[in-house]
Design a protein around this motif. Sequence first.
Motif, PDB file in Angstrom:
ATOM      1  N   VAL A  34      -7.823   2.611 -10.255  1.00 47.05           N
ATOM      2  CA  VAL A  34      -7.992   3.655  -9.188  1.00 47.05           C
ATOM      3  C   VAL A  34      -7.331   4.867  -9.314  1.00 47.05           C
ATOM      4  O   VAL A  34      -6.019   4.690  -9.406  1.00 47.05           O
ATOM      5  N   ILE A  35      -7.979   5.941  -9.198  1.00 46.77           N
ATOM      6  CA  ILE A  35      -7.136   7.029  -9.430  1.00 46.77           C
ATOM      7  C   ILE A  35      -7.700   7.899  -7.956  1.00 46.77           C
ATOM      8  O   ILE A  35      -8.752   8.175  -7.807  1.00 46.77           O
ATOM      9  N   VAL A  36      -6.605   8.392  -7.479  1.00 42.58           N
ATOM     10  CA  VAL A  36      -6.741   9.253  -6.225  1.00 42.58           C
ATOM     11  C   VAL A  36      -5.661  10.297  -6.088  1.00 42.58           C
ATOM     12  O   VAL A  36      -4.401  10.257  -6.079  1.00 42.58           O
ATOM     13  N   ALA A  37      -6.314  11.459  -5.957  1.00 42.02           N
ATOM     14  CA  ALA A  37      -5.513  12.749  -5.570  1.00 42.02           C
ATOM     15  C   ALA A  37      -5.908  13.122  -4.196  1.00 42.02           C
ATOM     16  O   ALA A  37      -7.187  13.562  -3.809  1.00 42.02           O
ATOM     17  N   ALA A  38      -5.123  13.092  -3.403  1.00 45.48           N
ATOM     18  CA  ALA A  38      -5.329  13.778  -1.845  1.00 45.48           C
ATOM     19  C   ALA A  38      -4.030  14.268  -1.446  1.00 45.48           C
ATOM     20  O   ALA A  38      -2.811  13.923  -1.688  1.00 45.48           O
ATOM     21  N   LEU A  44       5.053  11.760  -0.022  1.00 47.47           N
ATOM     22  CA  LEU A  44       5.268  10.091   0.234  1.00 47.47           C
ATOM     23  C   LEU A  44       5.644   9.783  -1.128  1.00 47.47           C
ATOM     24  O   LEU A  44       5.528  10.139  -2.323  1.00 47.47           O
ATOM     25  N   SER A  45       6.585   8.663  -1.275  1.00 43.92           N
ATOM     26  CA  SER A  45       7.134   8.011  -2.125  1.00 43.92           C
ATOM     27  C   SER A  45       5.892   7.311  -2.923  1.00 43.92           C
ATOM     28  O   SER A  45       4.779   7.128  -2.507  1.00 43.92           O
ATOM     29  N   LEU A  46       5.880   7.277  -4.217  1.00 42.98           N
ATOM     30  CA  LEU A  46       4.925   6.275  -4.960  1.00 42.98           C
ATOM     31  C   LEU A  46       4.524   4.959  -4.309  1.00 42.98           C
ATOM     32  O   LEU A  46       3.185   4.766  -4.054  1.00 42.98           O
ATOM     33  N   ILE A  47       5.615   4.384  -3.771  1.00 40.01           N
ATOM     34  CA  ILE A  47       5.223   3.151  -3.103  1.00 40.01           C
ATOM     35  C   ILE A  47       4.409   3.185  -1.803  1.00 40.01           C
ATOM     36  O   ILE A  47       3.542   2.651  -1.608  1.00 40.01           O
ATOM     37  N   ASP A  48       4.824   4.428  -1.088  1.00 44.10           N
ATOM     38  CA  ASP A  48       3.962   4.492   0.115  1.00 44.10           C
ATOM     39  C   ASP A  48       2.519   5.077  -0.317  1.00 44.10           C
ATOM     40  O   ASP A  48       1.615   4.790   0.598  1.00 44.10           O
ATOM     41  N   GLN A  49       2.371   5.730  -1.237  1.00 44.54           N
ATOM     42  CA  GLN A  49       1.190   6.334  -1.575  1.00 44.54           C
ATOM     43  C   GLN A  49       0.300   4.930  -2.118  1.00 44.54           C
ATOM     44  O   GLN A  49      -0.792   4.899  -1.629  1.00 44.54           O
ATOM     45  N   HIS A  50       0.833   4.031  -2.810  1.00 47.78           N
ATOM     46  CA  HIS A  50       0.024   2.801  -3.251  1.00 47.78           C
ATOM     47  C   HIS A  50      -0.347   1.950  -2.171  1.00 47.78           C
ATOM     48  O   HIS A  50      -1.297   1.383  -2.129  1.00 47.78           O
ATOM     49  N   ARG A  51       0.981   1.733  -1.161  1.00 53.68           N
ATOM     50  CA  ARG A  51       0.696   1.047  -0.008  1.00 53.68           C
ATOM     51  C   ARG A  51      -0.592   1.566   0.633  1.00 53.68           C
ATOM     52  O   ARG A  51      -1.513   0.857   1.349  1.00 53.68           O
ATOM     53  N   VAL A  53      -3.590   3.025  -0.531  1.00 55.89           N
ATOM     54  CA  VAL A  53      -4.619   2.696  -1.173  1.00 55.89           C
ATOM     55  C   VAL A  53      -4.751   1.218  -1.075  1.00 55.89           C
ATOM     56  O   VAL A  53      -5.956   0.724  -0.877  1.00 55.89           O
ATOM     57  N   TYR A  54      -3.683   0.245  -1.055  1.00 55.72           N
ATOM     58  CA  TYR A  54      -3.772  -1.139  -0.723  1.00 55.72           C
ATOM     59  C   TYR A  54      -4.381  -1.343   0.630  1.00 55.72           C
ATOM     60  O   TYR A  54      -5.210  -2.264   0.859  1.00 55.72           O
ATOM     61  N   ASP A  55      -3.831  -0.493   1.535  1.00 54.29           N
ATOM     62  CA  ASP A  55      -4.737  -0.806   2.845  1.00 54.29           C
ATOM     63  C   ASP A  55      -5.847  -0.420   2.957  1.00 54.29           C
ATOM     64  O   ASP A  55      -6.654  -0.961   3.841  1.00 54.29           O
ATOM     65  N   ALA A  56      -6.491   0.647   2.220  1.00 55.02           N
ATOM     66  CA  ALA A  56      -7.819   1.006   2.057  1.00 55.02           C
ATOM     67  C   ALA A  56      -8.795  -0.200   1.402  1.00 55.02           C
ATOM     68  O   ALA A  56      -9.817  -0.369   1.944  1.00 55.02           O
ATOM     69  N   LEU A  61      -9.379  -6.936  -1.511  1.00 58.54           N
ATOM     70  CA  LEU A  61      -8.301  -7.826  -1.993  1.00 58.54           C
ATOM     71  C   LEU A  61      -8.179  -9.192  -1.397  1.00 58.54           C
ATOM     72  O   LEU A  61      -7.973  -9.912  -2.315  1.00 58.54           O
ATOM     73  N   ALA A  62      -8.268  -9.191  -0.123  1.00 62.61           N
ATOM     74  CA  ALA A  62      -8.391 -10.420   0.523  1.00 62.61           C
ATOM     75  C   ALA A  62      -9.492 -11.449   0.165  1.00 62.61           C
ATOM     76  O   ALA A  62      -9.091 -12.743   0.096  1.00 62.61           O
ATOM     77  N   ASP A  63     -10.517 -10.998  -0.197  1.00 62.50           N
ATOM     78  CA  ASP A  63     -11.799 -11.779  -0.303  1.00 62.50           C
ATOM     79  C   ASP A  63     -11.966 -12.154  -1.884  1.00 62.50           C
ATOM     80  O   ASP A  63     -12.903 -13.085  -2.302  1.00 62.50           O
ATOM     81  N   GLY A  64     -10.864 -11.556  -2.817  1.00 67.55           N
ATOM     82  CA  GLY A  64     -11.200 -12.040  -4.200  1.00 67.55           C
ATOM     83  C   GLY A  64     -11.870 -10.921  -4.908  1.00 67.55           C
ATOM     84  O   GLY A  64     -11.830 -11.233  -6.119  1.00 67.55           O
TER      85      GLY A  64
END
Length: 76
Positions: A34-38, A44-51, A53-56, A61-64
Amino acid sequence: MAVERLEPLLREAFPDATELEVVDRTGGGDHFQVIVAAPRFAGLSLIDQHRLVYDALADPLADGTIHELRISTKGT
């Protein structure tokens, strides 16, 4: 195909994205790049940026649907 499921979730989470791409890396429908520029990522830190994306992508992710996820983000 899972790409069609993931891309709308990301577009909803990052409507002002200047770049957004979802790639099925293996053709099996569960390993993605996944590539996202926004503007939302600016400052934001890289960790917060990735968080964000994980939230979105929390449901697939949960259903496999997503077994492996590589994320590339940048603020614009």
